[in-house]
Every structure is written in C-alpha cells, then in structure tokens.
Design an enzyme around this catalytic site. Sequence first.
Site, short mmCIF file in Angstrom:
data_model
loop_
_atom_site.label_atom_id
_atom_site.label_comp_id
_atom_site.label_asym_id
_atom_site.label_seq_id
_atom_site.Cartn_x
_atom_site.Cartn_y
_atom_site.Cartn_z
N SER A 1 -22.84 31.30 -18.83
CA SER A 1 -23.70 30.12 -18.09
C SER A 1 -24.17 30.58 -16.70
O SER A 1 -23.52 31.66 -16.22
CB SER A 1 -22.87 29.17 -18.02
OG SER A 1 -23.34 27.91 -17.46
N TYR B 1 -15.31 24.06 -15.91
CA TYR B 1 -16.19 24.63 -16.88
C TYR B 1 -16.74 26.08 -16.41
O TYR B 1 -16.56 26.98 -17.03
CB TYR B 1 -17.37 23.69 -17.25
CG TYR B 1 -18.45 24.55 -18.14
CD1 TYR B 1 -18.02 24.84 -19.38
CD2 TYR B 1 -19.57 25.01 -17.44
CE1 TYR B 1 -19.27 25.48 -20.15
CE2 TYR B 1 -20.55 25.47 -18.28
CZ TYR B 1 -20.36 25.78 -19.55
OH TYR B 1 -21.29 26.43 -20.35
#
Length: 288
Positions: free
Chosen positions: A137, A150
């Site tokens: 990500s 996250y």
Amino acid sequence: MKTQKVWFITGASRGFGLEIARAALAAGNQVVATVRSQSAQLASILHSHPDLYVVQMDVTQEDQVQEAVKQGIARFGRVDVLVNNAGFGMVTAIEEATDAEVRKQYDTNVFGLLNVTRAVLPYLRQQKSGRVINITSLFGYDTVPGWGLYGSTKFAVEGLSKGLAVELAPLGIHVTAVAPGLFSTDFLSAESYVAAKTIIDDYQETVGPMRNGADVLHGQQPGDPKKFAQVIIRLANTERPPLHLPVGKDTIAMYQNNAAKMAQEIQAWLPVATSTDHDHRVAALTIA
C-alpha cells in the site's frame, strides 16, 4: 510468444484480487483463486472459465492454506505466480485498538501472507522459478492519522519482501512488493474495512476526519483497478521485475515526500548519529 502460467491469487472475491484473476484468465493463464466463502459466486462472476479453479480458504488458517495449495497443484500441476492480495484495512488511532483488534489485523495482513508464502515456496524452489507478488500500500511508505496500524502491516510486508528477494534470487524466484495508491475498489466500503470499537476524544482532530471521511471517499478514488491488474500482468511477464513498484501518482508522491523528509532529518542529526563509535577502534564488520 507468452508461456501460459499458473497463478495463485488470494482474496480473489472482489477488488484487486478479482480484477487480477480476470486479467490473468484473459491473458491465457490458469488461475487458482482463493476466497473465504461463496466460492460458487466467484466462479459465476468469472463465467466458470475452464482455466479457473476456485478454492475456499482463510489465509489465517494454515491447515486450510496448505490444503488449498495442494488442491491447486493437483489441478494445474504447478504454480508460477503467487499474488498475496488478501487483507483488510482498519481505521483507528493506534492507542485505541485493542490487543485482539491489532492481532486480527496482523493475522490477516502479515501472518496470513506468510502462511500462503510458506505453502507455495517449496513448489517454486523445486521448479527453480516463479514470481511472488505481494500487494502492499502507499501507507507502506508513509502514514496518515488513522491508518498507522494498517500501514504498519504494509511496512512489515515491504520488509518481508526485501528479505525474501535476497534469499530467493539465487533460486530463480523473483519477489516484488507492489504498493497501490487509492483505487476505486471496495477497500473503503463499509464491508471491507473496520473501525476500532474504542474512540478516544483526544484523537478527534487527527483520526476523526478519517473515521468520518472513508465512506465519502469510497467510489471517488483516482485509480482504475482494471489498469492496476494490467500492471500486475505485465510485471509477471517481465524478465527482470523490480523489488519495489509503487503504482499510482498518489503513491509516488507519498514515497517521494517521505524519502525527502527522512533525508532532511538524517542530515540535520548527522553529527549526533555518527558520534557513537568507540574512539580509535576500526570497524570489524561491513554490511554490503
């Protein structure tokens, strides 16, 4: 002439996983697509393609992972491309997340990825060939309030990818960590990310906008997931793939901004950072 490959894709029920499976099939490959539930639904979405094999599997359950990989090998005879895509997001201040919530995030995004990688690698090592593509990500390069937990799982996957790459390169296996930015998948839908149950008022100014804004942003992301899938297809067919591949203008900006900030901090603290060696002692170890 392209050679048909066998792909093993986790989290294939929707989002990137679904688009990658669809693109891999369209490119003439065979695909083992894993889902946690409703395997018949995915088969229907992909029109029961003859080169598709859907397996029900939860990446956090190692026995299920081992069995799913064995089934895929039994069906197609080999695995050439592993795409570790399964994962979910969590919006929370780090302090707000309970131990159970943190462990659930890591169990899927990090330990689940390791479960699948350990199950597939023996076959790739035997072949002396293969690709491991780990979906990370833009938050694996830097972070924003509310996505730090996250993002930490994606930082971990970036680090694992680097370690795997140097260990597997002599065996003919390439590893790439692909870091997408914001794409119009279901990632920001209420079904795809969770929020911590505990809310601490002191984090309202920083994390609050993320808690309130994720649903608003859903569907407005700049990236086209179909184009992302084509990047993955190209990556799997590239002779010398990169170790790191940020995808999306927002990810490039995140990487560049973080690299610049880190360089400035290191330069500012360089006299302190280089002041800790013993006097009159020659370094005995050099790390290449």
